[in-house]
Structure formats: structure tokens, C-alpha cells
Design a protein around this motif. Structure first.
Motif, PDB file in Angstrom:
ATOM      1  N   HIS A  25       0.584  -7.730 -28.233  1.00 48.21           N
ATOM      2  CA  HIS A  25       0.475  -8.321 -29.570  1.00 48.21           C
ATOM      3  C   HIS A  25       1.806  -9.005 -29.885  1.00 48.21           C
ATOM      4  O   HIS A  25       2.849  -8.366 -29.777  1.00 48.21           O
ATOM      5  CB  HIS A  25       0.265  -7.228 -30.636  1.00 48.21           C
TER       6      HIS A  25
ATOM      7  N   GLU B  60      -2.573 -10.997 -27.379  1.00 48.58           N
ATOM      8  CA  GLU B  60      -3.694 -10.666 -28.255  1.00 48.58           C
ATOM      9  C   GLU B  60      -3.416 -11.234 -29.639  1.00 48.58           C
ATOM     10  O   GLU B  60      -2.512 -10.789 -30.340  1.00 48.58           O
ATOM     11  CB  GLU B  60      -3.920  -9.156 -28.316  1.00 48.58           C
TER      12      GLU B  60
ATOM     13  N   HIS C 234      -9.337  -9.620 -33.575  1.00 50.04           N
ATOM     14  CA  HIS C 234      -8.434  -9.751 -32.438  1.00 50.04           C
ATOM     15  C   HIS C 234      -9.101 -10.588 -31.355  1.00 50.04           C
ATOM     16  O   HIS C 234     -10.290 -10.422 -31.083  1.00 50.04           O
ATOM     17  CB  HIS C 234      -8.074  -8.376 -31.866  1.00 50.04           C
TER      18      HIS C 234
ATOM     19  N   HIS D 199     -12.916  -6.202 -28.846  1.00 60.40           N
ATOM     20  CA  HIS D 199     -13.441  -5.001 -29.529  1.00 60.40           C
ATOM     21  C   HIS D 199     -14.033  -5.273 -30.922  1.00 60.40           C
ATOM     22  O   HIS D 199     -13.501  -4.817 -31.931  1.00 60.40           O
ATOM     23  CB  HIS D 199     -12.341  -3.936 -29.627  1.00 60.40           C
TER      24      HIS D 199
ATOM     25  N   ASP E 199      -7.101  -1.976 -22.858  1.00 57.35           N
ATOM     26  CA  ASP E 199      -6.479  -1.879 -24.187  1.00 57.35           C
ATOM     27  C   ASP E 199      -5.683  -0.583 -24.352  1.00 57.35           C
ATOM     28  O   ASP E 199      -5.831   0.128 -25.342  1.00 57.35           O
ATOM     29  CB  ASP E 199      -7.524  -2.010 -25.306  1.00 57.35           C
TER      30      ASP E 199
HETATM   31 ZN   LIG Z   1      -6.899  -5.337 -30.514  1.00 62.34          ZN
END
Ligand SMILES: [Zn+2]
Length: 302
Positions: free
Chosen positions: A15, A55, A65, A103, A166
Motif C-alpha cells: 500500500h 495496492e 482496493h 477482496h 494478501d
Molecule cells: Zn486490500
């Protein structure tokens, strides 16, 4: 480490920090791997293709996301414009990469994917979210997104399913459970990416498939060691189910699409006692069915 577990390619999709701008390339991925503290030599692991990625998060309160995947050796821009998920997808495509929606059920905001154009896929299995929630009632509801995928496919969207780890700290979330197995002509990113775009891959939590053959009105699957094979059609309807490791589905017409789900002897998550009931599985991409009942997807073999 990934190489030792049989992986040929991996994308490290950190991220970005709030407000972080700039680009990612292979050296950024190398830095990320050492920053995780284990001194893992991923980028230099022999034969492992490390693909840049990050991400993307929409600004709160939207919580969508999207994984943006670049090309090895080429910069991938971290999108920070006002275009939200669509902007990030467009930027990844402009950088020669691609993107998939992550997700969808973790934040229960699958609707944020609606209307986004240019997505290659949906993360149908987020193994980390299942694993983090081991023992909780919502582990599968949050970590899996077959409902979202089947809805998108039933609307006629051609989005491929993916399974990803993840995990955020090493070994948290069992990083080697989820994988995407690509039928590529050679072990290069160009070949792998071209196959991903065409949907020539399946995704798995440990079970393998060695034959996927969709030709004419037959869809044949062979998955050594599998205990059960299920064919699923439009709306997520189960079309047929057999016990065994080989099956053929004969298209009747009107299914919309057909995809196969394979169960293995399991368990998929070995370190989570609360998840031991989940078998290893594998999932094919959909084969789209024309009204007259003939597959319009290219014939291809494992
Ligand atoms: Zn995520």
C-alpha cells in the motif's frame, strides 16, 4: 522463498503511504522485500520473476482496493488523481500493466466495482482475509468473493478470477496457499501476462489441474488427486457435480458461462486448526457459452 514453493512469478503490492507519489520499478520491489526484515533475496532468486505492483486505495470512506500490476523493468505510476478506482485502472493500463479489483467482500463494498472499465479480474480468493479470520463466522464471507464474481460474469463482464495471499507480515496469512497457475508458452512475463489477459490460467489453494479443454460443446477437466469436480454456470448455479478427478461437462446452451471447481484432499490452510475443514481447491476461468451452445473461447490445452 517463493521460488522454493514452486512460484515462477510474484508481484509485491504494498500500500502506498498516504500522499505518496511516484513510481515503482523492480528496484522498489527489491527494497520492499528487504524491508520486510527477513533479508529474503526474492528479486535475485533464480528464475523468479518479480513484477512491480501496488495496492491502490480509494480515499475514505469508500474502501475500494485495486491491485495495479506493472511490467518488470518499467515504471508503474502510483495513481493519486481524483479519478478513484477508474483512474487507477486507467493509469495501470497506460503504464503497460493491468489491474484487478481486490477482496470485494472484505469491506462489503462490492458495489464499488460496478461500472469500472478495464479491469482484468477480481480477487475471488483473498487467502489472508480467510486466514486472519480463522475461527470467526465471517472468514469465508469476507475472504471469498465467488458471489461477486458470478454476478459480474452473469452481467456479461469478462473478468477473470484470481487467488492471492494478501499477507502483511511474513508468514502471517500463509503466503503460499493462494496461487494463480498460468498456461504460458514460456517462462517470461510477456508470455505470462498475455495468458492472464486471455484468461488462460486457473487459481488455486493447493489443488492442481493438468487439463482444461474447452472445445465445441464439451468442457473437460482433469485434476490428479482431486476428489470432486463441480461445474458452475450463470448466477453461480451448480450444473453438475461428480466424485473423482476427471469430468466432462456437455454444454446444453443457455448456461451463459461454465466454470469448474475442483476439490482436493486438503487441507488448504495447514497452520490454522479452525480452517482444517477447507480442502485444497482449484477453480477454472469461465468458458462463455453462445446461445447455440458452442463455446466461443479459444480451444486450449494444459
Ligand atoms: Zn486490500
Amino acid at each position: 522463498m517463493f521460488r522454493a514453493h514452486g512460484f515462477d512469478f510474484v508481484a509485491i503490492t504494498d500500500h502506498p503511504k498516504p500522499g505518496q507519489r511516484g513510481t515503482l520499478d523492480l528496484s522498489a520491489a527489491a527494497e520492499a522485500s528487504t524491508r520486510w526484515g527477513s533479508g529474503l533475496p526474492w528479486p535475485s532468486s533464480e528464475g523468479l520473476i518479480v513484477v512491480p505492483g501496488y495496492e491502490y486505495e480509494t480515499p475514505p470512506p469508500h474502501f475500494a482496493h485495486t491491485n495495479c500490476i506493472g511490467r518488470p523493468g518499467r515504471a508503474l505510476t502510483i495513481y493519486d488523481g481524483a479519478g478513484g478506482t477508474q483512474g487507477a485502472v486507467d493509469q495501470a493500463n497506460a503504464d503497460g500493466g493491468w489491474a484487478f479489483f481486490c477482496h470485494p467482500n472484505v469491506f462489503e463494498r462490492a458495489d464499488l466495482m460496478d461500472g469500472v472499465r478495464g479491469l482484468v479480474g477480481i480477487e475471488v480468493i483473498n487467502a489472508g482475509s480467510v486466514s486472519y479470520r480463522a475461527g470467526r463466522d465471517d472468514a469465508l464471507a469476507r475472504g471469498l468473493a465467488f458471489d461477486v464474481w458470478d454476478r459480474a460474469l452473469s452481467r456479461g463482464e469478462r473478468v477473470w478470477g484470481l487467488a492471492n495471499s494478501d499477507f502483511h507480515r511474513f508468514m502471517e496469512g500463509e503466503p503460499f496457499v493462494a496461487r494463480n497457475v498460468v498456461y504460458a508458452a514460456e517462462r517470461t512475463w510477456d508470455a505470462i501476462e498475455a495468458s492472464i489477459r486471455r484468461g488462460c490460467f486457473y487459481f488455486s489453494t493447493g489443488q492442481s489441474i493438468d487439463r482444461i479443454d474447452a472445445a465445441g460443446a464439451e468442457f473437460a477437466i482433469r485434476a490428479p488427486g482431486a476428489t470432486r469436480i463441480r461445474f458452475v454456470g450463470g448466477g453461480g448455479a451448480v450444473l453438475s457435480e461428480i466424485e473423482g478427478d476427471e469430468a466432462i461437462y456437455r454444454v446444453r446452451g443457455g448456461e451463459g458461462y461454465v466454470r469448474a471447481e475442483v476439490e482436493g484432499p486438503g487441507p488448504a490452510f495447514r497452520t490454522r486448526p479452525q480452517l482444517r475443514h477447507l480442502p485444497t481447491m482449484a477453480f477454472t476461468q469461465p468458458v462463455f457459452v453462445r446461445l447455440e451452445g458452442v463455446s466461443e473461447r479459444d480451444r486450449h490445452h494444459a
